[in-house]
Design an enzyme around this catalytic site. Structure first.
Site, short mmCIF file in Angstrom:
data_model
loop_
_atom_site.label_atom_id
_atom_site.label_comp_id
_atom_site.label_asym_id
_atom_site.label_seq_id
_atom_site.Cartn_x
_atom_site.Cartn_y
_atom_site.Cartn_z
N HIS A 63 0.83 -1.20 0.00
CA HIS A 63 0.00 0.00 0.00
C HIS A 63 0.87 1.26 0.00
CE1 HIS A 63 -2.68 2.96 2.17
NE2 HIS A 63 -3.48 2.57 1.19
N HIS A 77 -1.05 10.27 -3.17
CA HIS A 77 -2.34 9.86 -2.63
C HIS A 77 -3.43 10.88 -2.92
CE1 HIS A 77 -5.40 9.44 0.64
NE2 HIS A 77 -5.33 8.19 0.23
#
Ligand code: G3P
Ligand code: CA
Length: 334
Positions: free
Chosen positions: A14, A56
């Protein structure tokens, strides 16, 4: 009761090995590959000149040193994106050449103080660089390293003339990744862009489902409405699987929901997120001590989910996920 995974469980790094390096950097992705991750996860946003980069969010205030660049001081602005108003610097206001002059910073310095020593060392990578990294390590190791890109704010970027999907599909096609056998999953919290992607590429698609709120494109009144058996069957018409917040599968130490079973019954794989080692993110029974930044028993948490039959996990600490996955394989009756 244990459910069987539909597929051999995969480990998805991740934002890279983001527990140990600043997220979304080549260093974070490389460490994840070295730790045995099967997939590296770039979240994608575009630059002013339409190049996809790994961040992100398009607001790069907290994850780069942009605030320390006086030449970009006048780019600071206020924007409302998907209903959230924020002030800072945004990727869509920078060319790739400008963005490449910035350096990454740790997002969670108080929870991850060791990572701060890497602040200022690493560039913002492009999608092309992430693809090249996966391919280089596949050739070098003989392991198949895949990528698991997420389209961030796809509706917003389409609305300002910087759609993510055409550039993403073109680059995947150029890499020879255009069908369900490719080592690629594309994920999105929105629904409509995944449905469009279904007509643009044959690679596997993942419908992300959060534990609060609703998709920004208005396709469902809430994420909760996407977890019913009927909704899961509708998702299966365009997606390979779902990526639910882990609390939708088991909230903390609470009771296990029927989501894995219902998704599997609809033919969907299940890749929950996000598994993190710090006590702050762990269920109470798996914390070790009182320091929120101290590490608890992440491998035990991941083992719980693997025993529930999930088909993969997103983790900031791929080494722990690989260890738990390999141990689960040892427990498997197969
Ligand atoms: O993509 C899975 C998970 O990463 C979704 O949440 O906010 O970390 O991108 P986020
Ligand atoms: Ca993501």
């Amino acid at each position: 009761m244990r459910d069987a995974p539909l597929h051999p469980p995969i480990v998805i790094a991740h934002r890279g090995a983001s527990g140990e390096r600043p997220e979304h950097t080549i260093a974070a992705y490389t460490l994840a590959i070295e730790q045995g991750a099967d997939f590296i996860e770039p979240d994608l946003v575009p630059t002013k000149d339409g190049v996809l980069v790994a961040r992100h969010e398009n607001n790069i205030t907290d994850t780069t040193d942009v605030a320390a660049h006086p030449e970009f001081a006048d780019r600071r602005t206020t924007r409302t994106i998907d209903g959230e108003t924020m002030t800072g610097w945004f990727t869509e206001d920078f060319t790739l050449a400008e963005l490449k002059t910035l350096r990454a910073r740790e997002r969670l310095p108080r929870l991850r103080p060791d990572n701060v020593r890497h602040d200022g060392r690493f560039e913002v990578p492009t999608l092309a660089e992430v693809i090249a990294l996966a391919q280089q390590h596949t050739a070098k190791t003989g392991r198949r390293i895949g990528i698991y890109p997420e389209t961030k704010h796809p509706g917003y970027f389409a609305s300002i003339g910087l759609p993510i999907e055409p550039a993403l599909v073109a680059q995947l096609n150029a890499a020879g990744w255009d069908d369900a056998d490719a080592p690629v999953f594309i994920q999105s919290f929105e629904v409509e862009n995944l449905k469009r992607l279904k007509g643009m590429t044959g690679v596997r698609l993942i419908q992300l489902i959060a534990d609060q709120g609703a998709p920004a494109d208005g396709s469902y009144p809430s994420y909760a409405a996407m977890t019913t058996p009927d909704a899961l069957r509708r998702i299966a018409a365009y997606a390979w699987g779902i990526g639910p917040a882990k609390g939708l599968v088991q909230p903390g130490d609470g009771p296990v929901t029927t989501l894995v079973r219902d998704a599997h019954a609809a033919g969907l794989g299940v890749h929950p997120w996000t598994f993190r080692a710090e006590n702050f993110f762990l269920p109470a029974s798996l914390r070790r001590g009182d320091d929120p930044a101290a590490h608890g028993d992440l491998s035990a948490e991941i083992a719980r989910f693997l025993d529930l039959g999930v088909d993969g996990v997103f983790s900031d600490f791929p080494y722990a996920a690989v260890r738990a996955r390999d141990a689960a394989r040892g427990r498997s009756p197969e």
